[in-house]
Each structure stands twice: as C-alpha cells, then as structure tokens.
Design a protein around this motif. Sequence first.
Motif, PDB file in Angstrom:
ATOM      1  N   SER A  19      15.832  77.262  25.001  1.00 23.75           N
ATOM      2  CA  SER A  19      14.953  77.581  26.223  1.00 23.75           C
ATOM      3  C   SER A  19      14.721  78.775  26.267  1.00 23.75           C
ATOM      4  CB  SER A  19      15.711  77.189  27.420  1.00 23.75           C
ATOM      5  OG  SER A  19      14.980  77.593  28.631  1.00 23.75           O
ATOM      6  N   LEU A  20      13.645  79.288  26.864  1.00 23.79           N
ATOM      7  CA  LEU A  20      12.891  80.619  26.816  1.00 23.79           C
ATOM      8  C   LEU A  20      13.450  81.063  28.122  1.00 23.79           C
ATOM      9  CD1 LEU A  20       9.133  80.070  25.688  1.00 23.79           C
ATOM     10  CD2 LEU A  20      11.124  80.835  24.452  1.00 23.79           C
ATOM     11  N   PHE A  21      14.077  80.276  29.068  1.00 22.09           N
ATOM     12  CA  PHE A  21      14.748  80.825  30.132  1.00 22.09           C
ATOM     13  C   PHE A  21      16.254  81.255  29.917  1.00 22.09           C
ATOM     14  CE2 PHE A  21      12.008  77.482  31.938  1.00 22.09           C
ATOM     15  CZ  PHE A  21      10.789  78.449  31.981  1.00 22.09           C
ATOM     16  N   ASN A  22      17.019  82.582  30.297  1.00 23.16           N
ATOM     17  CA  ASN A  22      18.114  82.788  29.818  1.00 23.16           C
ATOM     18  C   ASN A  22      19.266  82.046  30.636  1.00 23.16           C
ATOM     19  OD1 ASN A  22      17.266  84.777  28.184  1.00 23.16           O
ATOM     20  ND2 ASN A  22      17.081  86.340  29.836  1.00 23.16           N
ATOM     21  N   ASN A  23      18.868  81.230  31.634  1.00 20.12           N
ATOM     22  CA  ASN A  23      19.840  80.491  32.470  1.00 20.12           C
ATOM     23  C   ASN A  23      19.752  78.952  32.119  1.00 20.12           C
ATOM     24  OD1 ASN A  23      17.669  80.452  33.762  1.00 20.12           O
ATOM     25  ND2 ASN A  23      18.797  80.734  36.109  1.00 20.12           N
ATOM     26  N   SER A  24      18.749  78.584  31.119  1.00 22.66           N
ATOM     27  CA  SER A  24      18.424  77.362  30.632  1.00 22.66           C
ATOM     28  C   SER A  24      17.485  76.844  31.869  1.00 22.66           C
ATOM     29  CB  SER A  24      19.598  76.355  30.456  1.00 22.66           C
ATOM     30  OG  SER A  24      19.195  75.191  30.055  1.00 22.66           O
ATOM     31  N   MET A  37      18.769  76.052  35.170  1.00 21.17           N
ATOM     32  CA  MET A  37      19.567  76.236  36.326  1.00 21.17           C
ATOM     33  C   MET A  37      18.622  76.270  37.470  1.00 21.17           C
ATOM     34  SD  MET A  37      23.123  77.974  34.921  1.00 21.17           S
ATOM     35  CE  MET A  37      23.824  78.164  36.498  1.00 21.17           C
ATOM     36  N   GLY A  38      17.651  77.137  37.073  1.00 23.67           N
ATOM     37  CA  GLY A  38      16.725  77.647  38.372  1.00 23.67           C
ATOM     38  C   GLY A  38      16.124  76.305  38.913  1.00 23.67           C
ATOM     39  N   TYR A  39      15.961  75.132  38.298  1.00 24.92           N
ATOM     40  CA  TYR A  39      15.279  74.007  38.702  1.00 24.92           C
ATOM     41  C   TYR A  39      16.092  72.741  38.955  1.00 24.92           C
ATOM     42  CZ  TYR A  39      11.625  76.739  36.427  1.00 24.92           C
ATOM     43  OH  TYR A  39      10.770  77.665  35.986  1.00 24.92           O
ATOM     44  N   LEU A  61      20.481  64.486  41.047  1.00 26.68           N
ATOM     45  CA  LEU A  61      19.585  65.104  40.258  1.00 26.68           C
ATOM     46  C   LEU A  61      20.695  65.816  39.205  1.00 26.68           C
ATOM     47  CD1 LEU A  61      16.562  66.478  41.865  1.00 26.68           C
ATOM     48  CD2 LEU A  61      16.730  64.700  40.172  1.00 26.68           C
ATOM     49  N   ALA A  62      21.663  66.662  39.650  1.00 27.79           N
ATOM     50  CA  ALA A  62      22.462  67.323  38.712  1.00 27.79           C
ATOM     51  C   ALA A  62      23.362  66.234  38.320  1.00 27.79           C
ATOM     52  CB  ALA A  62      23.307  68.371  39.954  1.00 27.79           C
ATOM     53  N   ALA A  63      23.944  65.304  38.921  1.00 34.49           N
ATOM     54  CA  ALA A  63      24.846  64.573  38.164  1.00 34.49           C
ATOM     55  C   ALA A  63      24.340  63.883  37.154  1.00 34.49           C
ATOM     56  CB  ALA A  63      25.288  63.586  39.308  1.00 34.49           C
ATOM     57  N   PHE A  64      23.037  63.381  37.319  1.00 32.53           N
ATOM     58  CA  PHE A  64      22.265  62.630  36.216  1.00 32.53           C
ATOM     59  C   PHE A  64      21.804  63.504  35.048  1.00 32.53           C
ATOM     60  CE2 PHE A  64      18.326  61.262  34.352  1.00 32.53           C
ATOM     61  CZ  PHE A  64      18.592  59.779  33.742  1.00 32.53           C
ATOM     62  N   PHE A  65      21.452  64.658  35.387  1.00 34.66           N
ATOM     63  CA  PHE A  65      20.970  65.657  34.159  1.00 34.66           C
ATOM     64  C   PHE A  65      22.257  66.057  33.481  1.00 34.66           C
ATOM     65  CE2 PHE A  65      19.363  69.478  32.830  1.00 34.66           C
ATOM     66  CZ  PHE A  65      17.982  69.304  32.570  1.00 34.66           C
ATOM     67  N   GLN A  66      23.115  66.409  34.077  1.00 34.01           N
ATOM     68  CA  GLN A  66      24.385  66.743  33.105  1.00 34.01           C
ATOM     69  C   GLN A  66      25.119  65.679  32.313  1.00 34.01           C
ATOM     70  OE1 GLN A  66      23.624  70.003  33.927  1.00 34.01           O
ATOM     71  NE2 GLN A  66      23.459  68.870  35.997  1.00 34.01           N
ATOM     72  N   CYS A  67      24.824  64.605  32.720  1.00 28.88           N
ATOM     73  CA  CYS A  67      25.316  63.169  31.874  1.00 28.88           C
ATOM     74  C   CYS A  67      24.081  62.940  30.976  1.00 28.88           C
ATOM     75  CB  CYS A  67      25.454  62.043  32.858  1.00 28.88           C
ATOM     76  SG  CYS A  67      25.926  60.697  32.007  1.00 28.88           S
ATOM     77  N   MET A  68      23.171  63.119  31.275  1.00 24.24           N
ATOM     78  CA  MET A  68      22.163  62.851  30.227  1.00 24.24           C
ATOM     79  C   MET A  68      22.177  63.759  29.315  1.00 24.24           C
ATOM     80  SD  MET A  68      18.655  64.078  29.433  1.00 24.24           S
ATOM     81  CE  MET A  68      18.561  65.091  30.874  1.00 24.24           C
ATOM     82  N   ALA A  83      24.490  65.692  28.074  1.00 29.31           N
ATOM     83  CA  ALA A  83      25.756  65.515  27.085  1.00 29.31           C
ATOM     84  C   ALA A  83      25.572  64.169  26.386  1.00 29.31           C
ATOM     85  CB  ALA A  83      26.838  65.352  28.060  1.00 29.31           C
ATOM     86  N   MET A  84      24.786  63.189  26.850  1.00 29.33           N
ATOM     87  CA  MET A  84      24.481  62.155  26.110  1.00 29.33           C
ATOM     88  C   MET A  84      23.520  62.074  24.827  1.00 29.33           C
ATOM     89  SD  MET A  84      25.237  58.476  28.022  1.00 29.33           S
ATOM     90  CE  MET A  84      24.764  57.604  26.536  1.00 29.33           C
ATOM     91  N   THR A  85      22.340  62.537  25.321  1.00 35.77           N
ATOM     92  CA  THR A  85      21.239  62.625  24.551  1.00 35.77           C
ATOM     93  C   THR A  85      21.479  63.946  23.626  1.00 35.77           C
ATOM     94  OG1 THR A  85      20.029  64.063  26.183  1.00 35.77           O
ATOM     95  CG2 THR A  85      19.971  61.708  26.198  1.00 35.77           C
ATOM     96  N   THR A  86      22.322  64.732  23.834  1.00 35.01           N
ATOM     97  CA  THR A  86      22.609  66.149  23.073  1.00 35.01           C
ATOM     98  C   THR A  86      21.386  66.863  23.241  1.00 35.01           C
ATOM     99  OG1 THR A  86      21.926  65.363  20.960  1.00 35.01           O
ATOM    100  CG2 THR A  86      24.297  64.711  21.621  1.00 35.01           C
ATOM    101  N   VAL A  87      20.676  66.887  24.518  1.00 34.29           N
ATOM    102  CA  VAL A  87      19.474  67.652  24.695  1.00 34.29           C
ATOM    103  C   VAL A  87      20.161  69.291  24.876  1.00 34.29           C
ATOM    104  CG1 VAL A  87      19.172  67.410  27.103  1.00 34.29           C
ATOM    105  CG2 VAL A  87      17.092  67.899  25.641  1.00 34.29           C
ATOM    106  N   GLY A  88      21.075  69.533  25.483  1.00 35.13           N
ATOM    107  CA  GLY A  88      21.772  70.938  25.543  1.00 35.13           C
ATOM    108  C   GLY A  88      21.233  71.440  26.572  1.00 35.13           C
ATOM    109  N   PHE A  89      20.288  71.151  27.380  1.00 35.44           N
ATOM    110  CA  PHE A  89      20.036  71.601  28.650  1.00 35.44           C
ATOM    111  C   PHE A  89      21.071  71.756  29.760  1.00 35.44           C
ATOM    112  CE2 PHE A  89      15.491  71.238  27.037  1.00 35.44           C
ATOM    113  CZ  PHE A  89      15.311  72.609  26.640  1.00 35.44           C
ATOM    114  N   ASN A  90      20.924  72.373  30.794  1.00 30.77           N
ATOM    115  CA  ASN A  90      21.855  72.133  31.930  1.00 30.77           C
ATOM    116  C   ASN A  90      21.297  73.096  33.148  1.00 30.77           C
ATOM    117  OD1 ASN A  90      22.674  75.048  30.433  1.00 30.77           O
ATOM    118  ND2 ASN A  90      23.738  74.992  32.479  1.00 30.77           N
TER     119      ASN A  90
END
Length: 451
Positions: A185-190, A192-194, A271-278, A280-287
């Motif tokens: 990501s080009l954002f230093n905090n991935s 998290m602001g969204y 959104l937070a619950a789904f995103f963090q699970c997604m 980890a599973m898809t290994t996309v690496g954003f948080n």
Amino acid sequence: MDNSFKRLTKRYTLLKKGWTPQQNLFYGFLTYIILGAILLCLPIFQKTSAPIIDHIFIATSAVSTTGLVTISIFDTYNFFGQFIIMSLIQLGGIGYLSFTTFMLLSTTRKMTLWHKKILSTEFTLPKTIKITDFIKSVILFTLIMEIIGAILFFIAFKMENMATLEAIWSSIFHSVSTFCTAGFSLFNNSFMGYVDNGFINFIISMLAICGSLGFIVITDFGMIVKNKNHRLSFTTKIIIYGFLILLTFGTLFFYFSEPSIITLEGKSRFLAAFFQCMTAMTTVGFNSVDFGGFSQAMILVCLLLMYIGASPSGTAGGIKITTLTAVFAIMKSRLKGSKNITFLGRVIPYERLYIATSAFIFYTTIIFIGGFLIILSHDLKFEDVFFEVASALGTVGISRGITADLTMFGKVIIIVLMFIGRLGVLTFGLAIWSKNITNEEREILKEDIAV
C-alpha cells in the motif's frame, strides 16, 4: 558482438533445458528478485536511502506478492521506484512465463514442450482444463479485473477528496496489489483510515477474492459460458465450498470474539470483522484495524486462516483449501476403515494424496524451523514471531508490528520464507533436492513400519 550474444543466448537456452521444471521456476523467480533489488538500490528510484537488505526484502516481498515491509514504500521510493515494485508484483502475481506464453499463443498459437512442463509445474490443474485455455484465462481475467479495480478505486479516492493525479496512481497501484493479493500500500497505515468505508472495503474484497479463488475456478466458469454442457470440476466445487465455509465462520469469530472489533459501532463492526477474515484467507495482506491489538484467541484464528489460504493456481498462498481437504479425507476414511479415500462421494487419486500430505508436512516443518530460528535470535513474543512466519510463508503480508524490528538475520529468514511461499514448498524442495532418475538406481529394500 552479435555472434557473442548469440552464443551466450544459445548456452543459456541449453542450460535452461538441462534444469528440471522446478529448478527453472526457482531460478526464474530468483532472477526477478535480483533484478528488482538492483533497480531499487539505485538512487534515481529513491526519495531517501535505505540499507541494501531492505531493498532485497522489498523486492522479494513484491515478487512473492506478500506485502511485508521493513521500510515505508511511499516515503522511501519515488514514483518510478513505486512503479518497479508494482511491476514486480504483477510478474509475481500472474506467474513465471505466463505473460510470455500468452504472447506466444497470440502469435504462433503453439506452445513448446519446455513451456508446458514449467507451467504444469507452476499451476496445478485438473485434467479437465487445458493449459492453453488456462493461460489465456489468467492474462485476460487479470487485465479485466485490474482495469475494473482501478476505475472503482479512482471513484472511491475522489469521493475521499484525494488529488486527481494522486488518485490515478493510487488507484492503479492498489488495484494491481489487491488483485495479486500482494498487500503493498502507498498508505503507511494500510487501509486503517477506511475501516468504515463500505465502498473501498467492497473493492478490495472483490478483487482479492477473485484473485485468490484462483484461475482454475475462473477458467471452469468460463468453459460453462462457452459450453453449457460443461460441468464444474471437482476441484472448483471443493474450492468454493471450502472458501465460503471458512469465510463465514471466520467472520463470525471476529465479529463476536475480537474485543477491538466489538467496540466498533454500526456497519463498521461487520466491515472490520469481514475484512480481517478476508485479508487473512485471501492473503491480500491489507488491514483496516491493528492486528497488534488482537486477542490471543483471534491470533490463533488468523494463524489458521493464513495457514490454509485459498485456492491452488491463484494469487493466494497457504497450503490451499484442496490440500486441507485431501488431508481431512485421509483422516475421515481411515477412521471409518474405508479402503478408498473419498470426499463428497468421489475417490481422490493416491497421487494427489501423496502430494497433499507431503505439502502439509513440509509446510508445517518450515513454519516450525522459521519460527524457531527467529525466536532463537530475537527477544520477541512467541505469538508475534509465529504470526510473522505464517504471514511470510503464506505470502499474506499482515504483521503484528515486528517486521521493521528484525535484525539482518531475521530479515534474511523472512526473505527465504517469502520466496519459498511464492515458489511453493514442494516446488522449492524438488528444485533443491530432486535428481534425474536413471536405470542405475540401486535396489531399495522394502520394510514394514508400525504406525
């Protein structure tokens, strides 16, 4: 000069043909990493200088589509440096030789035996899918999804009042990074602001899921469009069922059990619950929330999801849903006393079972060794280290904040793990230890073993 170049090219071609398919993949991805690291080390691509080990780390992380970083991408590299990173992500995401093979098919419509051997090694395909159809699907689907993702990201970033030029580049970069499940990501905090931005959460989830489900699934559905009589392969069914089950239960665990997510209000909690699970599973690496604040119970859930991953022949890492299914089928059949190993009423070939069990054991062993070496050389928490190791080998990219604190030895360990994760544990093992079978193989005595 021309004759020297031709002789060099001829020697290199003969050398490649002498390697096994696994060795070709090994040296191919290693070449990408070395060239990428050399370019990133050049001052013309940097905003600020950084140690050489960090440039190698970033290049490996990009080619392996992991996303772990020891330095800030935005603060360290200028536009051209960021473009190099994006190119490495793209090369790592679509796979070694995929693009060149696609160009070959587009011009001569022929694929050499050498190409077929390497691609068949890199992408594990069911017998119902041809490698030529698969490669075309890989390139075309990747291009379509990344264009759609870039357009949607641009709209979302403009809605957040981002400057036009910045929004254009951020959209392209994050679209490629997301679909390839790279996590850069080009954002230093991935992101998290969204955390409460449903539109951006949707874009990332859509791209990551499409990439991680794998090109097998996409090719299978594409064949249904061409031929209505075509049926989904057994592999595709396992991937879809497994993915939906893990995603559903994982989201529920995060929603009801993670304290840092429970405190969120309204749609932000889901959104937070789904995103963090997604992620980890898809290994996309954003948080969108800080993994460093997760409870130990949810760290364990994350470790499991990262360990499993998603689909073979996709952009995600992990042991893969199909491998876990095969191991589960072995256990179930043994407990029932059945002679055949079955799942969903289908007998799984022993060849696939051997591959699955080997991958399962080797993958677990590498995680143990990697974790042991880092714990031995660092004063870090047990759960943080194994979270980092699982993230690196699974090419996930999420961290509990220890990546930048690793010593040079620790960074080298993570670099090796990321490389193995992208290559595949069995491919890595075969590239290192395999040998050509000859007629002079010594006779091996058979012996029983108590289990």
